[in-house]
Design a protein around this motif. Sequence first.
Motif, PDB file in Angstrom:
ATOM      1  N   LEU A 216      -2.785  34.104   6.545  1.00 38.96           N
ATOM      2  CA  LEU A 216      -3.502  33.288   7.530  1.00 38.96           C
ATOM      3  C   LEU A 216      -4.213  34.177   8.545  1.00 38.96           C
ATOM      4  O   LEU A 216      -4.870  33.686   9.451  1.00 38.96           O
ATOM      5  CB  LEU A 216      -2.533  32.380   8.278  1.00 38.96           C
ATOM      6  N   GLY A 217      -4.048  35.482   8.410  1.00 35.73           N
ATOM      7  CA  GLY A 217      -4.687  36.389   9.340  1.00 35.73           C
ATOM      8  C   GLY A 217      -3.960  36.517  10.664  1.00 35.73           C
ATOM      9  O   GLY A 217      -4.546  36.924  11.656  1.00 35.73           O
ATOM     10  N   VAL A 218      -2.677  36.160  10.697  1.00 34.67           N
ATOM     11  CA  VAL A 218      -1.903  36.311  11.938  1.00 34.67           C
ATOM     12  C   VAL A 218      -1.694  37.806  12.197  1.00 34.67           C
ATOM     13  O   VAL A 218      -1.269  38.531  11.298  1.00 34.67           O
ATOM     14  CB  VAL A 218      -0.535  35.605  11.812  1.00 34.67           C
ATOM     15  N   PRO A 219      -1.993  38.292  13.403  1.00 37.13           N
ATOM     16  CA  PRO A 219      -1.885  39.736  13.653  1.00 37.13           C
ATOM     17  C   PRO A 219      -0.427  40.222  13.628  1.00 37.13           C
ATOM     18  O   PRO A 219       0.499  39.458  13.889  1.00 37.13           O
ATOM     19  CB  PRO A 219      -2.481  39.910  15.056  1.00 37.13           C
ATOM     20  N   ARG A 222       2.103  39.575  16.437  1.00 38.70           N
ATOM     21  CA  ARG A 222       2.592  38.198  16.483  1.00 38.70           C
ATOM     22  C   ARG A 222       3.582  37.932  15.349  1.00 38.70           C
ATOM     23  O   ARG A 222       4.552  37.208  15.527  1.00 38.70           O
ATOM     24  CB  ARG A 222       1.405  37.238  16.386  1.00 38.70           C
ATOM     25  N   ARG A 226       7.092  36.387  16.231  1.00 36.72           N
ATOM     26  CA  ARG A 226       7.417  35.020  15.851  1.00 36.72           C
ATOM     27  C   ARG A 226       8.144  34.907  14.518  1.00 36.72           C
ATOM     28  O   ARG A 226       8.760  33.889  14.227  1.00 36.72           O
ATOM     29  CB  ARG A 226       6.138  34.162  15.790  1.00 36.72           C
ATOM     30  N   TYR A 227       8.032  35.917  13.657  1.00 36.33           N
ATOM     31  CA  TYR A 227       8.608  35.803  12.325  1.00 36.33           C
ATOM     32  C   TYR A 227       9.782  36.754  12.117  1.00 36.33           C
ATOM     33  O   TYR A 227      10.842  36.354  11.670  1.00 36.33           O
ATOM     34  CB  TYR A 227       7.542  36.067  11.250  1.00 36.33           C
ATOM     35  N   PRO A 230      12.851  36.483  15.403  1.00 34.57           N
ATOM     36  CA  PRO A 230      13.720  35.303  15.380  1.00 34.57           C
ATOM     37  C   PRO A 230      14.619  35.268  14.150  1.00 34.57           C
ATOM     38  O   PRO A 230      15.759  34.816  14.221  1.00 34.57           O
ATOM     39  CB  PRO A 230      12.740  34.128  15.355  1.00 34.57           C
TER      40      PRO A 230
ATOM     41  N   ASN B  85      -8.389  40.571   8.654  1.00 30.19           N
ATOM     42  CA  ASN B  85      -7.520  39.573   9.278  1.00 30.19           C
ATOM     43  C   ASN B  85      -8.303  38.330   9.666  1.00 30.19           C
ATOM     44  O   ASN B  85      -7.814  37.215   9.552  1.00 30.19           O
ATOM     45  CB  ASN B  85      -6.860  40.161  10.524  1.00 30.19           C
ATOM     46  N   ARG B  88      -9.145  36.398   6.374  1.00 30.03           N
ATOM     47  CA  ARG B  88      -7.974  35.683   5.875  1.00 30.03           C
ATOM     48  C   ARG B  88      -7.769  34.457   6.740  1.00 30.03           C
ATOM     49  O   ARG B  88      -7.777  34.527   7.953  1.00 30.03           O
ATOM     50  CB  ARG B  88      -6.724  36.543   6.003  1.00 30.03           C
ATOM     51  N   GLY B  89      -7.533  33.368   6.126  1.00 32.96           N
ATOM     52  CA  GLY B  89      -7.274  32.182   6.932  1.00 32.96           C
ATOM     53  C   GLY B  89      -8.526  31.460   7.358  1.00 32.96           C
ATOM     54  O   GLY B  89      -8.573  30.257   7.310  1.00 32.96           O
ATOM     55  N   ASN B 104       8.411  29.828   7.520  1.00 31.07           N
ATOM     56  CA  ASN B 104       9.368  30.483   8.412  1.00 31.07           C
ATOM     57  C   ASN B 104      10.421  29.474   8.871  1.00 31.07           C
ATOM     58  O   ASN B 104      10.090  28.501   9.545  1.00 31.07           O
ATOM     59  CB  ASN B 104       8.598  31.040   9.612  1.00 31.07           C
ATOM     60  N   PHE B 106      12.418  29.454  11.161  1.00 29.99           N
ATOM     61  CA  PHE B 106      12.610  29.371  12.602  1.00 29.99           C
ATOM     62  C   PHE B 106      11.452  28.720  13.340  1.00 29.99           C
ATOM     63  O   PHE B 106      11.437  28.673  14.543  1.00 29.99           O
ATOM     64  CB  PHE B 106      12.867  30.756  13.184  1.00 29.99           C
ATOM     65  N   MET B 107      10.444  28.276  12.591  1.00 30.37           N
ATOM     66  CA  MET B 107       9.302  27.674  13.279  1.00 30.37           C
ATOM     67  C   MET B 107       9.141  26.234  12.839  1.00 30.37           C
ATOM     68  O   MET B 107       9.321  25.904  11.672  1.00 30.37           O
ATOM     69  CB  MET B 107       8.026  28.440  12.934  1.00 30.37           C
ATOM     70  N   GLY B 116      -2.808  29.813  12.084  1.00 26.45           N
ATOM     71  CA  GLY B 116      -4.116  30.348  11.725  1.00 26.45           C
ATOM     72  C   GLY B 116      -5.221  29.838  12.628  1.00 26.45           C
ATOM     73  O   GLY B 116      -6.023  30.606  13.148  1.00 26.45           O
ATOM     74  N   TYR B 119      -5.238  31.112  16.190  1.00 26.44           N
ATOM     75  CA  TYR B 119      -5.659  32.498  16.266  1.00 26.44           C
ATOM     76  C   TYR B 119      -7.149  32.669  15.962  1.00 26.44           C
ATOM     77  O   TYR B 119      -7.840  33.412  16.643  1.00 26.44           O
ATOM     78  CB  TYR B 119      -4.827  33.337  15.295  1.00 26.44           C
ATOM     79  N   HIS B 120      -7.633  31.944  14.954  1.00 26.15           N
ATOM     80  CA  HIS B 120      -9.020  32.158  14.540  1.00 26.15           C
ATOM     81  C   HIS B 120     -10.024  31.424  15.414  1.00 26.15           C
ATOM     82  O   HIS B 120     -11.086  31.926  15.708  1.00 26.15           O
ATOM     83  CB  HIS B 120      -9.217  31.726  13.092  1.00 26.15           C
TER      84      HIS B 120
END
Lengths: 317, 333
Positions: A216-219, A222, A226-227, A230, B85, B88-89, B104, B106-107, B116, B119-120
Amino acid sequence: MTDQALLLPQEEKQFSLAKDAFIRLVANRLAIVGMVLVVFLFFVAIFGPYLTPYDFLSQDLMSRNQAPSWLHWFGTDDLGRDIMSRVIYGSRTAVIVGFSTVSFSLVIGIFLGALGGYFGGKIDAFIVWLIDITMSIPSLLLVIVINVSLKPPLVNWMDAQYVATGNQIYRNTIWVDFVLVFGSLALIKWPKAARIIRGQILSIRNKNYVVAAEALGVPTSRIVRRYVIPNAIGPIIVYISAALGEAMVLESSFSFLGVGVRPPIPSWGNMISDGLRIWQMYPHVLAAPAAVLAIVTIAFSFLGDGLNDALNPRQWK
Amino acid sequence: MTKLLEVNNLHTRFKVRNGYLHAVNGVSFSLDKGEMLGVVGESGCGKSVSMMSLIRLLPPAAQITEGEVFIDGEDITNASVSRVNAIRGSKVGMIFQDPMTSLNPFMKIGDQIIEGIVYHKKIARADALSQAAKYLKMVGISNAEHRLGEYPHQLSGGMRQRVMIAMALLNEPSLVIADEPTTALDVTIQAQIVELVKGLREKLNMSIIWITHDLSLLAGMVDRIMVMYGGYIVEEAVIDDIYKSPLHPYTIGLLKSIPSLKTEAGSRLPSIPGAPPNLFTPPTGCPFSPRCTYKVDRCQSEVPALAAVPGAGGDRPHRVACWVDMRGRGVEQ
């Protein structure tokens, strides 16, 4: 109705992860028992001197080996010292050793574990080798060796300094006990923390959800926040809870064997050892520190189990 | 039609203990806007790795050694990490194979779907969440607003895959790469997901690359099929050509091994003899030659180039990589 209104369903409140975890923790009765006891232990350790009218060193030879009474809740020992004051002071000893050992081993463990897990390759191989070597050292033997080899020269040196300079700092050699016990404990306890952190980072780095976030292009920063964290934090918190209990028990065992904190500074371990000589006549001298040690150990494992369940969303109902 | 994606001579290899594993060996193809391409091949034939290479989503041990990828005319292979980056997305969405482990734990679903887009597109969380609810409804999740506040373990496998699809679509990418999105699901859910993607494609006019090892799944879904073997594209043609007049022995073998209603009970299904090639020491010559029943001497010494077959395929070329002229020798279907 707008989408906005739809988004905030009133019938069910939503909480952050920490709050969710806290709610699960509170719902677990044993965990609460453990938590209350642990909090009480820390409270007593911090405010101990203000909670009891007696000094832990003051002897009253007229009232030796007294049974528990309103004057001395846990009774007195063979030198007429108040046992409750000594148990309270012993909790300070245990908490100081526990905290310093665990924080020291966490710092080394997080650093080396993260290094190995993240970079892999030769660095990782070296760190794993270091972990294996360290884990093979028997802790009791190491403490005895340090006591026999390092402690006498250190104490002699301090005495000499006191004679030469008259500086009060060198007068009190009690701290040598503390430093040697927690130092040797920390030196052999870090591999467990390093292993946990290394394993967590290794497995989470390759998890599909991390790849999905990358897609998803998450930097990266982050993703780590976040991943990775946790998902890694649960076992670490559980480790801290278990390691604190373990370190306290180890301190007591060393003091019991005479290689830890030495009299007259009270530790539950050396109190139990003292009590063993006279317990047939005066069982309370042994019972008080032994019961406290048992309760603290159990409290930490209840809390650790509760934390483990609360921090793992897969176990939520 | 304009080209959305163009791949030229792409090579990807993995560094292993003592040498390299050649996973993708010179893959070239293109994709039009709004087109749906099926990529077929057995496990380890390089289909996933070559598609992941398009957006450089590779493990650290893998590296692209040669070739170029253009998405919307932009060179991806030489772009900076931050640029990749961003692509992507936003331009390319991914749907993964295993919905059970791709979220995830935890989310909350909502927070994860909007990762996504927040951020984008730098939009507010509340706006992003209402957008997410819209997409969840679009992929057929009822009570979407409520689901946004739930954790992944509270959802079934089929629902999680729908969430993954919504997540990939939320940025309205022009290309979606679906890496075996139905493999981990049971057959009825599989059919639902296929129908869902078909419908969404028409609605949103995006290009889709659907990676699978199930050739029969692609029938009636994709425009074109690309068959991969041992890190090479061995055949590529529009769907009718692949099913009716396959020209590569491997494609023919794949089609023959699909059981049909005519297959007699108790009879053995046809299979391709041998095992997939070892990508660590690839065979010289055609990668399929050790298992090929039609092979000639040349097959063992020279790799056949992927070339259009004259007179086949109509307006889209029917490309095949084989030294033997298989016309008229394939399956009769």
